[in-house]
Design a protein around this motif. Structure first.
Motif, short mmCIF file in Angstrom:
data_model
loop_
_atom_site.label_atom_id
_atom_site.label_comp_id
_atom_site.label_asym_id
_atom_site.label_seq_id
_atom_site.Cartn_x
_atom_site.Cartn_y
_atom_site.Cartn_z
N SER A 138 0.83 -1.21 0.00
CA SER A 138 0.00 0.00 0.00
C SER A 138 0.86 1.26 0.00
CB SER A 138 -0.95 0.00 1.20
OG SER A 138 -0.25 0.15 2.40
N ILE A 139 2.01 1.21 0.66
CA ILE A 139 2.93 2.35 0.65
C ILE A 139 3.48 2.56 -0.75
CG2 ILE A 139 5.17 3.17 1.48
CD1 ILE A 139 4.52 1.81 4.15
N LYS A 140 3.88 1.46 -1.42
CA LYS A 140 4.42 1.58 -2.78
C LYS A 140 3.37 2.14 -3.73
CE LYS A 140 7.56 -2.34 -2.31
NZ LYS A 140 7.81 -3.72 -2.73
N THR A 141 2.13 1.71 -3.58
CA THR A 141 1.05 2.19 -4.43
C THR A 141 0.82 3.69 -4.20
OG1 THR A 141 -0.01 0.03 -4.33
CG2 THR A 141 -1.37 1.88 -5.05
N ALA A 142 0.85 4.11 -2.96
CA ALA A 142 0.65 5.53 -2.64
C ALA A 142 1.78 6.38 -3.20
CB ALA A 142 0.54 5.71 -1.13
N VAL A 143 3.00 5.87 -3.16
CA VAL A 143 4.15 6.60 -3.71
C VAL A 143 4.00 6.75 -5.22
CG1 VAL A 143 6.63 6.44 -4.18
CG2 VAL A 143 5.76 6.01 -1.87
N LYS A 144 3.60 5.67 -5.90
CA LYS A 144 3.41 5.73 -7.36
C LYS A 144 2.31 6.72 -7.72
CE LYS A 144 5.00 1.05 -8.29
NZ LYS A 144 4.61 -0.30 -8.69
N LYS A 145 1.24 6.73 -6.92
CA LYS A 145 0.15 7.66 -7.17
C LYS A 145 0.62 9.10 -7.01
CE LYS A 145 -4.49 8.86 -5.57
NZ LYS A 145 -5.53 8.61 -4.57
N ALA A 146 1.42 9.36 -5.99
CA ALA A 146 1.94 10.71 -5.75
C ALA A 146 2.85 11.14 -6.90
CB ALA A 146 2.68 10.77 -4.43
N LEU A 147 3.68 10.24 -7.38
CA LEU A 147 4.58 10.58 -8.50
C LEU A 147 3.79 10.84 -9.78
CD1 LEU A 147 7.51 8.09 -7.87
CD2 LEU A 147 7.51 10.56 -7.52
N ALA A 148 2.71 10.09 -9.98
CA ALA A 148 1.87 10.32 -11.15
C ALA A 148 1.19 11.69 -11.06
CB ALA A 148 0.82 9.22 -11.27
N LEU A 149 0.74 12.06 -9.88
CA LEU A 149 0.10 13.37 -9.70
C LEU A 149 1.10 14.51 -9.87
CD1 LEU A 149 -2.30 12.64 -6.72
CD2 LEU A 149 -2.95 13.21 -9.06
N ALA A 150 2.37 14.25 -9.55
CA ALA A 150 3.39 15.28 -9.70
C ALA A 150 3.58 15.66 -11.16
CB ALA A 150 4.71 14.81 -9.10
N THR A 151 3.44 14.69 -12.05
CA THR A 151 3.60 14.98 -13.47
C THR A 151 2.39 15.74 -14.03
OG1 THR A 151 2.69 12.82 -14.07
CG2 THR A 151 5.08 12.99 -13.87
N GLU A 152 1.21 15.53 -13.41
CA GLU A 152 0.00 16.20 -13.88
C GLU A 152 -0.04 17.67 -13.49
OE1 GLU A 152 -3.35 13.98 -12.51
OE2 GLU A 152 -2.69 12.14 -13.50
N GLY A 153 0.48 18.00 -12.31
CA GLY A 153 0.53 19.39 -11.89
C GLY A 153 -0.62 19.83 -11.01
N ASP A 154 -1.44 18.93 -10.53
CA ASP A 154 -2.55 19.26 -9.64
C ASP A 154 -2.01 19.37 -8.22
OD1 ASP A 154 -4.93 19.70 -8.42
OD2 ASP A 154 -5.78 17.73 -8.84
N LYS A 155 -1.85 20.61 -7.75
CA LYS A 155 -1.18 20.85 -6.46
C LYS A 155 -1.97 20.31 -5.27
CE LYS A 155 2.30 23.45 -7.95
NZ LYS A 155 3.69 23.09 -7.79
N ASP A 156 -3.29 20.49 -5.28
CA ASP A 156 -4.10 20.06 -4.14
C ASP A 156 -4.10 18.54 -4.01
OD1 ASP A 156 -4.74 22.67 -3.55
OD2 ASP A 156 -6.58 22.65 -4.76
N ALA A 157 -4.30 17.85 -5.13
CA ALA A 157 -4.30 16.39 -5.10
C ALA A 157 -2.92 15.85 -4.73
CB ALA A 157 -4.74 15.83 -6.45
N LEU A 158 -1.89 16.54 -5.19
CA LEU A 158 -0.53 16.12 -4.88
C LEU A 158 -0.25 16.26 -3.38
CD1 LEU A 158 2.26 15.19 -5.76
CD2 LEU A 158 2.83 17.58 -6.25
N ALA A 159 -0.67 17.36 -2.80
CA ALA A 159 -0.48 17.56 -1.35
C ALA A 159 -1.20 16.48 -0.55
CB ALA A 159 -0.97 18.94 -0.95
N THR A 160 -2.40 16.13 -0.99
CA THR A 160 -3.15 15.07 -0.32
C THR A 160 -2.44 13.73 -0.46
OG1 THR A 160 -5.19 16.23 -0.86
CG2 THR A 160 -5.40 13.96 -0.17
N ALA A 161 -1.90 13.46 -1.64
CA ALA A 161 -1.21 12.19 -1.88
C ALA A 161 0.07 12.10 -1.04
CB ALA A 161 -0.87 12.04 -3.36
N ILE A 162 0.81 13.19 -0.94
CA ILE A 162 2.03 13.20 -0.12
C ILE A 162 1.67 12.98 1.34
CG2 ILE A 162 3.92 14.64 0.71
CD1 ILE A 162 3.99 15.93 -2.07
N SER A 163 0.62 13.64 1.78
CA SER A 163 0.16 13.46 3.15
C SER A 163 -0.21 12.01 3.42
CB SER A 163 -1.04 14.37 3.41
OG SER A 163 -1.57 14.14 4.68
N SER A 164 -0.83 11.37 2.44
CA SER A 164 -1.21 9.97 2.57
C SER A 164 0.02 9.07 2.70
CB SER A 164 -2.04 9.54 1.37
OG SER A 164 -2.27 8.17 1.38
#
Length: 88
Positions: free
Chosen positions: A27-53
Motif C-alpha cells: 500500500s505504501i508503494k502504491t501511494a508513492v506511485k500515485k503521488a509521483l503520477a500526480l506530480a507529473t500532472e501538476g494538480d497541487k491540491d491532489a498532490l499535497a493530499t497524496a504526499i500526506s497519505s
C-alpha cells in the motif's frame, strides 16, 4: 513443520504477520506511485493530499513495526526529492 504445538502456532502467526506486512508495504508503494503520477500532472491540491497519505502510511508502518524509522524517513525524503525533480 514443527512438532510442538506452540511451535506450530508460532509458524501460523508468523505467516499471518508476514502477509499483513507485505500488504502494508504494498500500500505504501502504491501511494508513492500515485503521488509521483500526480506530480507529473501538476494538480497541487491532489498532490499535497497524496504526499500526506504517503507520510501517514509510512508513520503508521513505523508505529506498527512494519518499517524501521530510518527506512520510512528515507522513503519520504526520496519521494519529495523525486517530486521536486519532476516539477522542474
Amino acid at each position: 513443520m514443527a512438532n510442538i504445538k506452540s511451535a506450530k502456532k508460532r509458524v501460523l502467526i508468523a505467516e499471518a504477520n508476514r502477509q499483513r506486512n507485505v500488504a502494508f508495504k504494498s500500500s505504501i508503494k502504491t501511494a508513492v506511485k500515485k503521488a509521483l503520477a500526480l506530480a507529473t500532472e501538476g494538480d497541487k491540491d491532489a498532490l499535497a493530499t497524496a504526499i500526506s497519505s504517503v507520510y501517514k502510511l509510512c508513520d503508521k508502518a513505523v508505529s506498527k513495526g512494519v518499517l524501521h524509522k530510518n527506512t520510512a524517513a528515507r522513503k519520504k525524503s526520496r519521494l519529495v526529492l523525486a517530486i521536486k525533480k519532476l516539477e522542474k
